[in-house]
Each structure stands twice: as C-alpha cells, then as structure tokens.
Design a protein around this motif. Structure first.
Motif, PDB file in Angstrom:
ATOM      1  N   UNK A   1      -6.904 -25.783  49.936  1.00  0.00           N
ATOM      2  CA  UNK A   1      -7.753 -24.595  49.959  1.00  0.00           C
ATOM      3  C   UNK A   1      -7.281 -23.547  48.964  1.00  0.00           C
ATOM      4  N   UNK A   2      -5.975 -23.480  48.778  1.00  0.00           N
ATOM      5  CA  UNK A   2      -5.416 -22.426  47.923  1.00  0.00           C
ATOM      6  C   UNK A   2      -5.396 -22.832  46.452  1.00  0.00           C
ATOM      7  N   UNK A   3      -5.241 -24.144  46.142  1.00  0.00           N
ATOM      8  CA  UNK A   3      -5.113 -24.595  44.745  1.00  0.00           C
ATOM      9  C   UNK A   3      -6.284 -24.169  43.858  1.00  0.00           C
ATOM     10  N   UNK A   4      -7.566 -24.313  44.276  1.00  0.00           N
ATOM     11  CA  UNK A   4      -8.656 -23.857  43.401  1.00  0.00           C
ATOM     12  C   UNK A   4      -8.541 -22.389  43.020  1.00  0.00           C
ATOM     13  N   UNK A   5      -8.105 -21.576  44.009  1.00  0.00           N
ATOM     14  CA  UNK A   5      -7.946 -20.157  43.716  1.00  0.00           C
ATOM     15  C   UNK A   5      -6.856 -19.969  42.664  1.00  0.00           C
ATOM     16  N   UNK A   6      -5.746 -20.688  42.854  1.00  0.00           N
ATOM     17  CA  UNK A   6      -4.661 -20.601  41.880  1.00  0.00           C
ATOM     18  C   UNK A   6      -5.088 -21.109  40.517  1.00  0.00           C
ATOM     19  N   UNK A   7      -5.823 -22.208  40.524  1.00  0.00           N
ATOM     20  CA  UNK A   7      -6.307 -22.743  39.243  1.00  0.00           C
ATOM     21  C   UNK A   7      -7.251 -21.764  38.550  1.00  0.00           C
ATOM     22  N   UNK A   8      -8.100 -21.118  39.349  1.00  0.00           N
ATOM     23  CA  UNK A   8      -9.024 -20.145  38.759  1.00  0.00           C
ATOM     24  C   UNK A   8      -8.258 -18.984  38.151  1.00  0.00           C
ATOM     25  N   UNK A   9      -7.237 -18.504  38.884  1.00  0.00           N
ATOM     26  CA  UNK A   9      -6.431 -17.403  38.357  1.00  0.00           C
ATOM     27  C   UNK A   9      -5.731 -17.833  37.072  1.00  0.00           C
ATOM     28  N   UNK A  10      -5.186 -19.068  37.067  1.00  0.00           N
ATOM     29  CA  UNK A  10      -4.516 -19.576  35.857  1.00  0.00           C
ATOM     30  C   UNK A  10      -5.502 -19.737  34.703  1.00  0.00           C
ATOM     31  N   UNK A  11      -6.711 -20.210  35.053  1.00  0.00           N
ATOM     32  CA  UNK A  11      -7.718 -20.388  34.003  1.00  0.00           C
ATOM     33  C   UNK A  11      -8.106 -19.051  33.393  1.00  0.00           C
ATOM     34  N   UNK A  12      -8.232 -18.028  34.247  1.00  0.00           N
ATOM     35  CA  UNK A  12      -8.580 -16.700  33.729  1.00  0.00           C
ATOM     36  C   UNK A  12      -7.471 -16.192  32.815  1.00  0.00           C
ATOM     37  N   UNK A  13      -6.211 -16.413  33.260  1.00  0.00           N
ATOM     38  CA  UNK A  13      -5.091 -15.977  32.432  1.00  0.00           C
ATOM     39  C   UNK A  13      -5.062 -16.736  31.105  1.00  0.00           C
ATOM     40  N   UNK A  14      -5.242 -18.077  31.173  1.00  0.00           N
ATOM     41  CA  UNK A  14      -5.256 -18.881  29.943  1.00  0.00           C
ATOM     42  C   UNK A  14      -6.453 -18.530  29.064  1.00  0.00           C
ATOM     43  N   UNK A  15      -7.578 -18.226  29.712  1.00  0.00           N
ATOM     44  CA  UNK A  15      -8.762 -17.863  28.946  1.00  0.00           C
ATOM     45  C   UNK A  15      -8.520 -16.611  28.111  1.00  0.00           C
ATOM     46  N   UNK A  16      -7.848 -15.638  28.711  1.00  0.00           N
ATOM     47  CA  UNK A  16      -7.504 -14.444  27.950  1.00  0.00           C
ATOM     48  C   UNK A  16      -6.605 -14.761  26.779  1.00  0.00           C
ATOM     49  N   UNK A  17      -5.632 -15.638  27.005  1.00  0.00           N
ATOM     50  CA  UNK A  17      -4.735 -16.024  25.910  1.00  0.00           C
ATOM     51  C   UNK A  17      -5.494 -16.764  24.815  1.00  0.00           C
ATOM     52  N   UNK A  18      -6.402 -17.687  25.230  1.00  0.00           N
ATOM     53  CA  UNK A  18      -7.188 -18.407  24.234  1.00  0.00           C
ATOM     54  C   UNK A  18      -8.092 -17.462  23.455  1.00  0.00           C
ATOM     55  N   UNK A  19      -8.674 -16.507  24.162  1.00  0.00           N
ATOM     56  CA  UNK A  19      -9.543 -15.545  23.480  1.00  0.00           C
ATOM     57  C   UNK A  19      -8.750 -14.736  22.455  1.00  0.00           C
ATOM     58  N   UNK A  20      -7.561 -14.310  22.828  1.00  0.00           N
ATOM     59  CA  UNK A  20      -6.730 -13.565  21.886  1.00  0.00           C
ATOM     60  C   UNK A  20      -6.362 -14.430  20.682  1.00  0.00           C
ATOM     61  N   UNK A  21      -6.022 -15.705  20.961  1.00  0.00           N
ATOM     62  CA  UNK A  21      -5.656 -16.602  19.870  1.00  0.00           C
ATOM     63  C   UNK A  21      -6.852 -16.857  18.958  1.00  0.00           C
ATOM     64  N   UNK A  22      -8.052 -17.034  19.557  1.00  0.00           N
ATOM     65  CA  UNK A  22      -9.256 -17.235  18.759  1.00  0.00           C
ATOM     66  C   UNK A  22      -9.575 -16.007  17.912  1.00  0.00           C
ATOM     67  N   UNK A  23      -9.447 -14.828  18.527  1.00  0.00           N
ATOM     68  CA  UNK A  23      -9.704 -13.599  17.775  1.00  0.00           C
ATOM     69  C   UNK A  23      -8.717 -13.451  16.614  1.00  0.00           C
ATOM     70  N   UNK A  24      -7.469 -13.838  16.854  1.00  0.00           N
ATOM     71  CA  UNK A  24      -6.470 -13.752  15.803  1.00  0.00           C
ATOM     72  C   UNK A  24      -6.796 -14.714  14.660  1.00  0.00           C
ATOM     73  N   UNK A  25      -7.231 -15.937  15.011  1.00  0.00           N
ATOM     74  CA  UNK A  25      -7.608 -16.909  13.989  1.00  0.00           C
ATOM     75  C   UNK A  25      -8.827 -16.440  13.194  1.00  0.00           C
ATOM     76  N   UNK A  26      -9.795 -15.844  13.901  1.00  0.00           N
ATOM     77  CA  UNK A  26     -10.981 -15.341  13.200  1.00  0.00           C
ATOM     78  C   UNK A  26     -10.603 -14.235  12.220  1.00  0.00           C
ATOM     79  N   UNK A  27      -9.687 -13.371  12.641  1.00  0.00           N
ATOM     80  CA  UNK A  27      -9.237 -12.315  11.729  1.00  0.00           C
ATOM     81  C   UNK A  27      -8.532 -12.898  10.510  1.00  0.00           C
ATOM     82  N   UNK A  28      -7.707 -13.925  10.741  1.00  0.00           N
ATOM     83  CA  UNK A  28      -7.018 -14.561   9.622  1.00  0.00           C
ATOM     84  C   UNK A  28      -8.009 -15.228   8.667  1.00  0.00           C
ATOM     85  N   UNK A  29      -9.034 -15.897   9.252  1.00  0.00           N
ATOM     86  CA  UNK A  29     -10.048 -16.533   8.403  1.00  0.00           C
ATOM     87  C   UNK A  29     -10.830 -15.494   7.598  1.00  0.00           C
TER      88      UNK A  29
END
Length: 352
Positions: free
Chosen positions: A55-83
């Motif tokens: 019951x708890x794992x999906x919640x944890x996975x969602x929280x981790x996904x949100x955290x990773x999503x923010x990191x991916x978004x930052x990395x994508x934004x950084x790559x776009x700026x470099x391009x």
C-alpha cells in the motif's frame, strides 16, 4: 492510558525487559534463546508488513518519480540552454564569416578605384524614416561622414548619404524613385541618367537616342562635380532590356543593379574621392562563356554481310557486284551498254 505513576513504572519496566532481551539475543548469536520467538513474530506479522508495503510503495514511488521528474526537467532545461548557446555560437560564426567576405569584397573595390572609405553596418531600414528606400548606418559626423557622400559595398553602388547625426546617418538607396545618378556605359562611354524604380530594374535614359546598346552592357557612375554626391567609376549594373529606338532624342534602358538592396549589411562611405577617374577598372570580371561540346559522327562503310547472313536483294537499276569486284553501271532501255574495258570498246566501235 492516563499518565499515572503506575503507567510510568510499567513503561520503564517494559523498556528494561526490551534491553535485556536485546542483550541476550546479541550474546546468544545463532543460538539465541529468543530466535524462536522472532521467527514466530515474523510468521505472524510478515503478511501484515507485505500488505502495508504494497500500500505504501506506490506512494513512495510517486514521491520518487516527482523528485526525479524535477531533476530530469532541470537537466533537460540545462541541455536546451547549452544547445541554444551552441546554435547561437554557430550562427554568430556564420554571420562573422559572411561579414568578413563582404568586407573583403568592399576593400577590393576600394583598392581598385582608389576610394578612401569608412566602413559601417546597417542598423535600420526605411520603415524608421518613412516609406522611402533608405537605410540607417552606425557611422556619423564623429566618424567623418558628411551629407552627399557616395555609399557602396562589395558589389557596387548602394546610394548616397542624405542626413547625418553624431553617430548615425541615413542613406537613400539607388533603387528609390527619388534617386538619380549619372551613368557611363562601358567601352562606348555613352552617358545617361539612372533612376530608381523600387524593386524593379533601374530606368536609364541615354542622352544619345541612336546609341548602339545590347543586353549585358555594363554601366558605372559618371561622377559629380567635386565628387559629390557621386564619385566616378562605381559599378551600377548591367542592361537587361532595351526599348526600341523610335527616333526620340533619348533612348531608354532597363538596368539590373549589382547590389541586392534587400540584404545589405556591411557598407562603405567614400570619405575620400580618387585622384583620377578609375573608368571601368572597378567592374567585375566578365564571365567566360561556357563552350558547347559538339559531337561529330563518322560512318565508315564495312564489308561485313547483313546481320542475318543473307545477301540483300538489289532493286532494279541499282549497281550489282561483278566477279572482278567492280560495279556495273545501270542500263536504261534503248541505250547501249557502256564499255567495261578496251576490248568492249573496240567491239562496240565495230558494231557502229
């Protein structure tokens, strides 16, 4: 449970028992006396832990996904700026190369015509001054620019300076309807006046109505008194159309200018006129005509028989091959056959 003396005593007792069990378990190792109790507890509480984890794992996975999503978004934004920075650098390099080429061509024209020029960059087009064909350059009085100076680039005549500020100047382009410049034709020296027609070819009125003109003939500026507003010898364009001569005092030509007025960038203002007229030396080299290849086919008669190996029948009256390899002349009814050799000639004369 109320906070009483007995409850506090019970809590202390339970904590002491827990520490005692932990100590006994650690000292016992694999033979710990509480190992059986631990296994029994695992058997009882294991399924409950699995259910809670599921019951708890999906919640944890969602929280981790949100955290990773923010990191991916930052990395994508950084790559776009470099391009974007890389594209800007590449574009800047292309512009720099283009400007260097324009400057090189302009300096070559200035060298051929012995013009003293001040380089400038186009920073605005005619919309800032109205509906006329004008440009604004980033050079003015502080750079030695004065009114009625000739403006050129690496291709030829651009226009003339009309108004000057401290650091900028306005240039009336040669294709503006209010623009007029004296012209001289290459080789023939026929004089005329060229006027702008917007995005159409320049209109040139030759002073000699009987002048011999053909498409491709080239024109340069004739020059003005005291070299203002025009210095001599600047390439103007080439003849693209000639109106038929109708016996008028003048003759009308249409000239395609060398300069592309819609893509101006680097220009030069002639601040010092040449000591002598450069005549036609500033004109670009004439293109060499491309030779047209010609193919000559030579047919050599062959002695081979036709492809099917059979002799082709000859039509009546056509020469037939003889045994000696010669061809007999065709015979016409009513005529005597011509002699083939001396004997035949003798027999023929006897019969006559």
């Amino acid at each position: 449970m109320r906070d009483t003396r007995e409850s506090r005593l019970l809590l202390v007792l339970l904590i002491a028992i827990a520490f005692a069990l932990i100590t006994v378990d650690i000292r016992g190792g694999e033979d710990s006396p509480v190992d059986g109790a631990r296994q029994a507890a695992a058997t009882v509480f294991g399924p409950i832990e699995d259910g809670v984890s599921a019951a708890v794992n999906p919640v944890g996975n969602a929280v981790a996904a949100i955290r990773d999503s923010g990191e991916r978004h930052d990395r994508l934004a950084r790559l776009e700026q470099e391009n974007a920075a890389l594209k800007a650098k590449l574009g800047s390099d292309d512009r720099d190369r283009s400007r260097l080429n324009q400057l090189d061509k302009m300096l070559k024209i200035a060298g051929k015509g012995q013009y003293g020029i001040k380089g400038a960059q186009v920073i605005a087009i005619g919309a800032a001054q109205g509906f006329s064909w004008t440009i604004t350059i980033d050079a003015g009085v502080n750079d030695g620019i004065q009114r009625d100076m000739t403006v050129l680039n690496g291709d030829g005549l651009v226009g003339r300076v009309t108004t000057v500020g401290p650091n900028t100047a306005t240039v009336l382009l040669a294709n503006d309807p209010d623009f007029t410049v004296g012209t001289r034709m290459e080789s023939t020296d026929e004089l005329g006046f060229a006027s702008g027609q917007g995005d159409r070819p320049l209109r040139v009125e030759l002073l000699n109505g009987k002048a011999e003109v053909k498409k491709g003939d080239r024109l340069v500026t004739f020059g003005s008194q005291a070299d203002k507003p025009f210095v001599p010898g600047v390439p103007v364009g080439y003849v693209s159309r000639v109106d038929p001569s109708g016996g008028d005092l003048t003759r009308t030509l249409y000239v395609t200018p060398y300069v592309g007025f819609s893509k101006l960038d680097i220009v030069g203002v002639v601040v010092q006129a040449p000591t002598k007229d450069p005549r036609d030396t500033v004109l670009p080299a004439k293109p060499r005509p491309t030779p047209t290849p010609t193919v000559t086919v030579t047919v050599t008669p062959g002695a081979e028989p036709p492809g099917d190996g059979q002799d082709q029948p000859q039509a009546d009256g056509e020469n037939q091959p003889q045994a000696d390899g010669q061809y007999a002349q065709p015979r016409v009814d009513g005529e005597d056959p011509p002699p083939d050799d001396a004997q035949n000639q003798y027999e023929f004369e006897q019969e006559q």
